[in-house]
Design a protein around this motif. Sequence first.
Motif, mmCIF file in Angstrom:
data_model
loop_
_atom_site.group_PDB
_atom_site.id
_atom_site.type_symbol
_atom_site.label_atom_id
_atom_site.label_comp_id
_atom_site.label_asym_id
_atom_site.label_seq_id
_atom_site.Cartn_x
_atom_site.Cartn_y
_atom_site.Cartn_z
ATOM 1 N N GLU A 297 1.156 7.239 1.050
ATOM 2 C CA GLU A 297 1.146 6.404 2.251
ATOM 3 C C GLU A 297 1.292 4.931 1.874
ATOM 4 O O GLU A 297 2.006 4.183 2.536
ATOM 5 N N ILE A 298 0.610 4.539 0.793
ATOM 6 C CA ILE A 298 0.690 3.136 0.351
ATOM 7 C C ILE A 298 2.111 2.806 -0.096
ATOM 8 O O ILE A 298 2.665 1.759 0.224
ATOM 9 N N PHE A 301 4.227 2.597 2.852
ATOM 10 C CA PHE A 301 3.856 1.367 3.541
ATOM 11 C C PHE A 301 4.497 0.164 2.856
ATOM 12 O O PHE A 301 5.041 -0.724 3.512
ATOM 13 N N ASP A 302 4.437 0.152 1.494
ATOM 14 C CA ASP A 302 5.029 -0.967 0.743
ATOM 15 C C ASP A 302 6.518 -1.101 1.046
ATOM 16 O O ASP A 302 7.039 -2.199 1.230
ATOM 17 N N ILE A 305 6.932 -2.330 4.521
ATOM 18 C CA ILE A 305 6.569 -3.754 4.613
ATOM 19 C C ILE A 305 7.772 -4.613 4.214
ATOM 20 O O ILE A 305 8.084 -5.611 4.855
ATOM 21 N N ASN A 435 -0.396 -4.393 10.716
ATOM 22 C CA ASN A 435 0.029 -3.774 9.452
ATOM 23 C C ASN A 435 -0.917 -4.108 8.306
ATOM 24 O O ASN A 435 -1.196 -3.257 7.461
ATOM 25 N N LEU A 436 -1.383 -5.380 8.283
ATOM 26 C CA LEU A 436 -2.316 -5.754 7.207
ATOM 27 C C LEU A 436 -3.622 -4.983 7.342
ATOM 28 O O LEU A 436 -4.218 -4.560 6.352
ATOM 29 N N LYS A 438 -3.942 -2.002 8.609
ATOM 30 C CA LYS A 438 -3.657 -0.629 8.153
ATOM 31 C C LYS A 438 -3.625 -0.589 6.614
ATOM 32 O O LYS A 438 -4.200 0.295 5.987
ATOM 33 N N ASN A 439 -2.954 -1.616 6.033
ATOM 34 C CA ASN A 439 -2.845 -1.674 4.573
ATOM 35 C C ASN A 439 -4.217 -1.809 3.912
ATOM 36 O O ASN A 439 -4.530 -1.133 2.934
ATOM 37 N N ASN A 443 -5.940 0.711 1.279
ATOM 38 C CA ASN A 443 -6.399 0.278 -0.052
ATOM 39 C C ASN A 443 -7.898 0.451 -0.237
ATOM 40 O O ASN A 443 -8.355 0.796 -1.324
ATOM 41 N N ASN B 143 1.710 -9.130 -1.914
ATOM 42 C CA ASN B 143 0.928 -9.820 -0.885
ATOM 43 C C ASN B 143 1.321 -11.279 -0.757
ATOM 44 O O ASN B 143 1.182 -11.870 0.305
#
Lengths: 717, 154
Positions: A297-298, A301-302, A305, A435-436, A438-439, A443, B143
């Motif tokens: 998922e990460i 997501f990356d 993003i 989104n942040l 969710k991220n 994490n 980030n």
Amino acid sequence: MYLTKIVVENFQSYYDSSSINLEKNLNLLLGTIGAGKSKLFNAFYWNFFGEIYKTENGWCTVGSSNFLAVFNKKVLKETQENENIKVKVVLSIKSDKDYTVSRYIEIKKLNDNDFNSEKNWKFINEELVVSFDNSEGNRINIDNHYDARDYIVKKLLPKEISKYIWFQGETLNELIDIGNGKSFKDAINFISYIGYYDKNIEIANELIDKIEKTLRKEKKRDTTNEQEFNKISYAIEDLERKLPSYQESLQNTTIELQQIDKVIDDIDKRLDDINEFIELKNKKEKLDRERKYILEEIEKFDKNISNLFSKHWILYATEALLADGFEKLHSYQKWYEENQNNNPTGLPYNIPDPKYLKEMLDNLKCYICGEKFEKDSKAFLNIENRYKIATGELEEFKQKNKEQLNINNKVIEILSNQSTIKSKVNSIKPDIKSNLTKNAGLNNRKSELLEEISKINDEITILQEKHGNKITANFLLEKNKYNYNIKERDIIKTKIKNLSETIYRLNQELKRKKEELNKIPTKSNVEYKEEKMLTYLYFIQNSYEKTKESEFNKLISKIEDKANDILIKTTKANKVINGKIYIDRDSYIIKLIDLDNLNGNRDINVGHLTLMKMCIINAIVLISNDYKNKSYPFISDAPTSDLDDGTTKLYYKVLDEEFEQSIIMTKDLFTYKDGKNVVNKDALKDFNFKNVYVIEKDGASINLTESNSFSCLKKII
Amino acid sequence: MSIINEIISGSPKIRKVYKEQIIEKLSRKQAEEGGDRKFFNQYWQPFAWATIIGFLNDRRIPITDTYDSDVFKYRVINNQSPDILESLIVMAIGKFKKDIQDDKSLLYDTNEITKIIDEYANGGFEIISRKLAKDPDYFYEHNIFIEDLLERKP
């Protein structure tokens, strides 16, 4: 009494010489798995008692044999042939005097063959020395090994309670071996006068026995019915002969029961460990699956993003720039709308038709108003101008207007999307925020999972170290052993029940016979002095038994009260245990009962039981300190491995408050961060723990082995 | 012909040095091995990002040394995200020194618009390259792209 310093030299994982100063109150020695905590605990214990604890073998004596068990592997490896080396531990103690206890073993390397084999080494000497200053200020050294050993167990640390003071977490079940606990009984005798009562009762019984026999002899000569007297006397003697063998048999069978109970307990613990291992493995697999899912998922997501960033978010804060552009476009559009039909005449360029204009000029007459005009007059020039525009210049005007239209079309093309772009820019901020969030959630879960997996791996490692890698292979065998021993225990219990009944029956019979004998009249009809003595002795025997029972009950109640006091303090972090500890007076079984229901016996899990047992151990040591008006340091390795974080910290707080000194080796208070275990300094601050040391492995940068690495001690608070 | 159609047939001019030091460093080519740490998926993405940074910082630098006009076509931006291309065009129009009605040549063709976009992209690349000169790993953690973005003042 408290310890002020320990120096370890070449002891187990400690290479060369390391030392730490110890303080009053709680000393925490933190180390992850394999760092050297249990080795340091062994150093304390070996110094005093010459024994070390090994997970696979339990307590082992180390001396002229088994000496390699205490030596550091690195130093064993590095020692040259014919060279001597020493392992040494020195403890400094503050009590009524300043004591030093020093123990060392010296060995010699015979050859360069396998350094792990004792045959390649020669035992040279073991020395134990207790030193202190006497009242004249002279230094006294008790350097005879046996005298020093006696001095330690008689003057410094009483043997009866030493196992509670020096407490290895893994031996918890042995210490509070509920149901048969000899060590528990030893401790109770040590901290009370119950042992003396037992001795007094034994003496009274012996006297009663002797006096009864003498009395029988006296009365035999004086009896009025010799035949009946002899008959009953023989019966009494027969019963007195039989009873000890039954009692011995009962004692042996009780020992058998204790042994089989221990075997069952051991198997039960192993089965518990196997079940726990299987549960841990399943839990780990589940967490691994979740971790894999989270990582995917990460990753998704990356990637997402990156696209969101490039296709949407880069427009963040461009409102003003876009507004400038749109303003320029709107400005043109407005200008165009105002000027699109303007021509030099101010009239539509195609009215009237150019052929009529030509006729008007030729005839000098306006077809619109019907008026005539002169050549070169204002009207003539006006119509002529209109004619020129309508013909040649009109084309130029048309061309110019077409270009403006073309530009306007371009402007419209861009402006048509204005509202879409505007709403897109407005949606960036909330989109980034969601989104942040969710991220961050992904994490956080990833970190939590890593920590949980790391803890489970530690627990699995502990079980594997204890039972080997093929831990589950013996499950069926252990289960069969367990069932077999349960059946055997039932048989032994029946045997004990039968023996107890027989002994009771024989005792009743003996009592009856003695009464019958006393009823036969004597010739002299006098009262024998032995009869008077027996009356007193029966009274003394009875008094001791009652006093012992009362003292025992009071002591157990006191232990319960103290243990419950500790339990309340250590369970503040959660409200799960709302009961109190109760020790069964006959069986020593520990129960958790409801506060308002003395008959309750609640279900307890391993964590509860561990905590309850530890509360009792601490209660025993604290009550012992009170009784003897002394204080002993409480030293323990991994006492809290079955407890949750909050309870663990509160337990340490209790130790800090209750004991003059406690020394705890633990793997708690670490947290998993950036791929490694680090000390959780926030937790240390929260509980205001002082005197904190970290035990770490150092040595080869890669592939640490026992012979290229060593433990280091660092004070961090 | 519409502005978009005119523009998408062309390509931006990008200084070679920025193509190598920024675009290639921060974006992975298709199926590139070990390119997982790169934030951008396509070359147009760092270009659009740099252009907007240039606009926001009003940093317009004419391209005087060697450039590459074959890195990608504007068509790629339009295919992937037409709103971004239109936004770049609008921002470029906003930077016209005159009103369109006063100098209609500004929109006769798209040369002026693409010139403005290229020069502000060049300015944006310069800002980014300064950050990378200070710390080559400045953009290693993804980030940082978002953090930099949120530091912009609307």
